[in-house]
Design a protein around this motif. Structure first.
Motif, PDB file in Angstrom:
ATOM      1  N   LYS A 131       0.830  -1.204   0.000  1.00  0.00           N
ATOM      2  CA  LYS A 131       0.000   0.000   0.000  1.00  0.00           C
ATOM      3  C   LYS A 131       0.862   1.251   0.000  1.00  0.00           C
ATOM      4  CE  LYS A 131      -3.859   2.135   2.490  1.00  0.00           C
ATOM      5  NZ  LYS A 131      -4.782   2.019   3.649  1.00  0.00           N
ATOM      6  N   TYR A 132       2.016   1.175   0.688  1.00  0.00           N
ATOM      7  CA  TYR A 132       2.940   2.313   0.766  1.00  0.00           C
ATOM      8  C   TYR A 132       4.210   1.916   0.010  1.00  0.00           C
ATOM      9  CZ  TYR A 132      -0.383   3.229   4.510  1.00  0.00           C
ATOM     10  OH  TYR A 132      -1.537   3.412   5.226  1.00  0.00           O
ATOM     11  N   SER A 133       4.078   1.762  -1.287  1.00  0.00           N
ATOM     12  CA  SER A 133       5.115   1.132  -2.115  1.00  0.00           C
ATOM     13  C   SER A 133       6.415   1.919  -2.226  1.00  0.00           C
ATOM     14  CB  SER A 133       4.560   0.869  -3.525  1.00  0.00           C
ATOM     15  OG  SER A 133       4.107   2.081  -4.116  1.00  0.00           O
ATOM     16  N   THR A 134       6.368   3.213  -1.988  1.00  0.00           N
ATOM     17  CA  THR A 134       7.593   4.023  -2.116  1.00  0.00           C
ATOM     18  C   THR A 134       8.051   4.621  -0.792  1.00  0.00           C
ATOM     19  OG1 THR A 134       6.315   6.029  -2.648  1.00  0.00           O
ATOM     20  CG2 THR A 134       7.008   4.631  -4.484  1.00  0.00           C
ATOM     21  N   MET A 135       7.281   4.418   0.254  1.00  0.00           N
ATOM     22  CA  MET A 135       7.568   5.086   1.529  1.00  0.00           C
ATOM     23  C   MET A 135       8.624   4.338   2.341  1.00  0.00           C
ATOM     24  SD  MET A 135       4.758   6.513   4.266  1.00  0.00           S
ATOM     25  CE  MET A 135       3.993   7.489   2.967  1.00  0.00           C
ATOM     26  N   THR A 136       9.560   5.072   2.898  1.00  0.00           N
ATOM     27  CA  THR A 136      10.609   4.486   3.743  1.00  0.00           C
ATOM     28  C   THR A 136      10.577   5.028   5.171  1.00  0.00           C
ATOM     29  OG1 THR A 136      12.194   6.183   3.028  1.00  0.00           O
ATOM     30  CG2 THR A 136      12.149   4.115   1.772  1.00  0.00           C
ATOM     31  N   SER A 137       9.585   5.876   5.463  1.00  0.00           N
ATOM     32  CA  SER A 137       9.495   6.474   6.805  1.00  0.00           C
ATOM     33  C   SER A 137       8.360   5.839   7.599  1.00  0.00           C
ATOM     34  CB  SER A 137       9.269   7.987   6.702  1.00  0.00           C
ATOM     35  OG  SER A 137       8.089   8.271   5.975  1.00  0.00           O
ATOM     36  N   PHE A 138       8.548   5.800   8.928  1.00  0.00           N
ATOM     37  CA  PHE A 138       7.567   5.192   9.821  1.00  0.00           C
ATOM     38  C   PHE A 138       7.168   6.182  10.920  1.00  0.00           C
ATOM     39  CE2 PHE A 138       9.800   1.663   7.950  1.00  0.00           C
ATOM     40  CZ  PHE A 138       8.823   0.701   7.764  1.00  0.00           C
ATOM     41  N   PHE A 139       5.902   6.127  11.268  1.00  0.00           N
ATOM     42  CA  PHE A 139       5.377   6.894  12.398  1.00  0.00           C
ATOM     43  C   PHE A 139       5.353   5.952  13.597  1.00  0.00           C
ATOM     44  CE2 PHE A 139       1.510   8.678  14.675  1.00  0.00           C
ATOM     45  CZ  PHE A 139       2.185   9.780  15.182  1.00  0.00           C
ATOM     46  N   ILE A 140       5.982   6.358  14.689  1.00  0.00           N
ATOM     47  CA  ILE A 140       6.077   5.528  15.899  1.00  0.00           C
ATOM     48  C   ILE A 140       5.437   6.288  17.041  1.00  0.00           C
ATOM     49  CG2 ILE A 140       7.684   4.458  17.523  1.00  0.00           C
ATOM     50  CD1 ILE A 140       9.613   4.078  15.266  1.00  0.00           C
ATOM     51  N   PHE A 141       4.568   5.616  17.806  1.00  0.00           N
ATOM     52  CA  PHE A 141       3.883   6.320  18.884  1.00  0.00           C
ATOM     53  C   PHE A 141       3.487   5.373  20.009  1.00  0.00           C
ATOM     54  CE2 PHE A 141       0.768   4.940  15.780  1.00  0.00           C
ATOM     55  CZ  PHE A 141      -0.327   4.509  16.512  1.00  0.00           C
ATOM     56  N   GLY A 142       3.270   5.968  21.193  1.00  0.00           N
ATOM     57  CA  GLY A 142       2.783   5.205  22.337  1.00  0.00           C
ATOM     58  C   GLY A 142       3.839   4.741  23.315  1.00  0.00           C
ATOM     59  N   PHE A 143       5.104   4.919  23.008  1.00  0.00           N
ATOM     60  CA  PHE A 143       6.173   4.494  23.919  1.00  0.00           C
ATOM     61  C   PHE A 143       6.188   5.396  25.154  1.00  0.00           C
ATOM     62  CE2 PHE A 143       7.706   7.134  20.435  1.00  0.00           C
ATOM     63  CZ  PHE A 143       8.175   8.233  21.111  1.00  0.00           C
ATOM     64  N   PRO A 144       6.665   4.894  26.302  1.00  0.00           N
ATOM     65  CA  PRO A 144       6.725   5.737  27.506  1.00  0.00           C
ATOM     66  C   PRO A 144       7.769   6.830  27.362  1.00  0.00           C
ATOM     67  CG  PRO A 144       7.811   3.650  27.906  1.00  0.00           C
ATOM     68  CD  PRO A 144       7.153   3.526  26.557  1.00  0.00           C
ATOM     69  N   SER A 145       7.543   7.936  28.011  1.00  0.00           N
ATOM     70  CA  SER A 145       8.454   9.072  27.876  1.00  0.00           C
ATOM     71  C   SER A 145       9.814   8.823  28.510  1.00  0.00           C
ATOM     72  CB  SER A 145       7.827  10.326  28.504  1.00  0.00           C
ATOM     73  OG  SER A 145       7.460  10.075  29.850  1.00  0.00           O
ATOM     74  N   ASP A 146       9.922   7.791  29.365  1.00  0.00           N
ATOM     75  CA  ASP A 146      11.220   7.508  29.987  1.00  0.00           C
ATOM     76  C   ASP A 146      11.940   6.342  29.314  1.00  0.00           C
ATOM     77  OD1 ASP A 146       9.533   5.513  30.818  1.00  0.00           O
ATOM     78  OD2 ASP A 146      10.109   5.580  32.929  1.00  0.00           O
ATOM     79  N   LEU A 147      11.472   5.928  28.124  1.00  0.00           N
ATOM     80  CA  LEU A 147      12.158   4.861  27.397  1.00  0.00           C
ATOM     81  C   LEU A 147      13.557   5.350  27.019  1.00  0.00           C
ATOM     82  CD1 LEU A 147      11.669   2.021  26.016  1.00  0.00           C
ATOM     83  CD2 LEU A 147      11.325   3.313  23.918  1.00  0.00           C
TER      84      LEU A 147
END
Length: 314
Positions: free
Chosen positions: A175-191
């Motif tokens: 579906k995202y055939s040319t995209m190489t970037s990822f959105f990352i979310f939900g990790f704790p702020s102290d990771l």
């Protein structure tokens, strides 16, 4: 700041003159040598809304001359592998004194031996090289910040931004055939700040990483599509994702977070806006957990989803 009890850099400690620390003897296993060690927790308003903590023992930190919290060089704030590579290229001994075995018992034995040694040679030549390296990295960071200053200073409507962020994207590489970037979310702020990059780097070289720990979201971009697809597939097939139409679930050090393909957009810069986006992230994480539970025909292990629910209850 190095002492007889802990080794924490000034950036992690923050600018407050008076810091209240919570000490927990034998609170956890060291992530490096696996031995129980004394954990220190403290608040740093400039770095996170949550308490920060030490994640490796003082022995391992001294053996690598690094901060117990961010794992960067304690004096120069640069990655230890980059530091040691630079010293080797200059014909000098690297500062890290310990190998990195995989066996738990061997790790503990090596740490016991190192505890009796703590003698790191820091010659003038070493200081000169590391000072120049730290200065160069700082100049690069400053240049990037200067180039993006107009973007950073511009006011952002968090409500509109949240609607544009790719929370609803998936890891479908077709579906995202040319995209190489990822959105990352939900990790704790102290990771720990190296964990996400370390996870992604196993699948290829990263072109950029823009992670905001107060908003609890950000972006990583690979240099090539093949690496991006490998990263996406590894998360999609890790056994945690029952719904392939939503952002994939991945767990780092017992911390759940979500990953999906996504075009990079500017994130909030003010503390107040970051808190607002943090709230949006929390709601989305809870919604995705519920969707995954409903879409699973066989059901998800109760303990896993109970942990996720506990993390995102408001």
């Amino acid at each position: 700041m190095s002492s007889d009890t802990f080794s924490i850099c000034s950036k992690c400690l923050g600018n407050d003159k008076h810091i209240k620390m919570i000490k927990q003897v034998d609170g956890e296993e060291c992530r490096q040598c696996t031995r129980p060690f004394t954990i220190y927790r403290w608040g740093n308003r400039t770095a996170s809304t949550s308490l920060q903590k030490t994640i490796i023992c003082l022995t391992c930190a001294r053996a690598r001359n690094c901060c117990q919290s961010c794992l960067l060089d304690i004096n120069y704030g640069i990655p230890t592998d980059l530091r040691d590579t630079a010293l080797k290229m200059a014909g000098l001994e690297p500062l890290s004194q310990a190998p990195n075995p995989t066996n738990r018992e061997v790790k503990a034995i090596i740490a016991d031996k190192l505890e009796k040694k703590f003698k790191t040679e820091d010659t003038n030549r070493t200081k000169e090289i590391l000072s120049k390296l730290a200065e160069k990295l700082n100049m690069t960071s400053t240049t990037t910040e200067s180039e993006n200053k107009s973007l950073s200073d511009a006011p952002i409507d968090v409500g509109k931004l949240a609607k544009k962020l790719p929370f609803s994207n998936s890891l479908d590489s077709t579906k995202y055939s040319t995209m190489t970037s990822f959105f990352i979310f939900g990790f704790p702020s102290d990771l720990p700040r190296t964990m996400i990059s370390k996870l992604a780097s196993e699948y290829g070289k990263l072109k950029s990483s823009d992670i905001d720990y107060e908003s609890r979201c950000g972006y990583i971009t690979f240099e090539d599509k093949q690496s991006a697809n490998s990263f996406a597939e590894s998360i999609n097939e890790n056994g945690l994702n029952t719904n392939k139409t939503t952002a994939g679930l991945v767990i780092i050090e017992n911390n759940p977070m979500r990953v999906c393909f996504g075009k990079q957009r500017p994130l909030p810069r003010t503390t107040n806006d970051k808190k607002k986006l943090n709230g949006v992230v929390t709601k989305v994480m809870k919604q995705l957990t519920e969707k995954d539970k409903k879409s699973s025909s066989q059901g998800t292990p109760p303990t896993q989803y109970k942990a996720l629910q506990d993390d995102y209850e408001e």
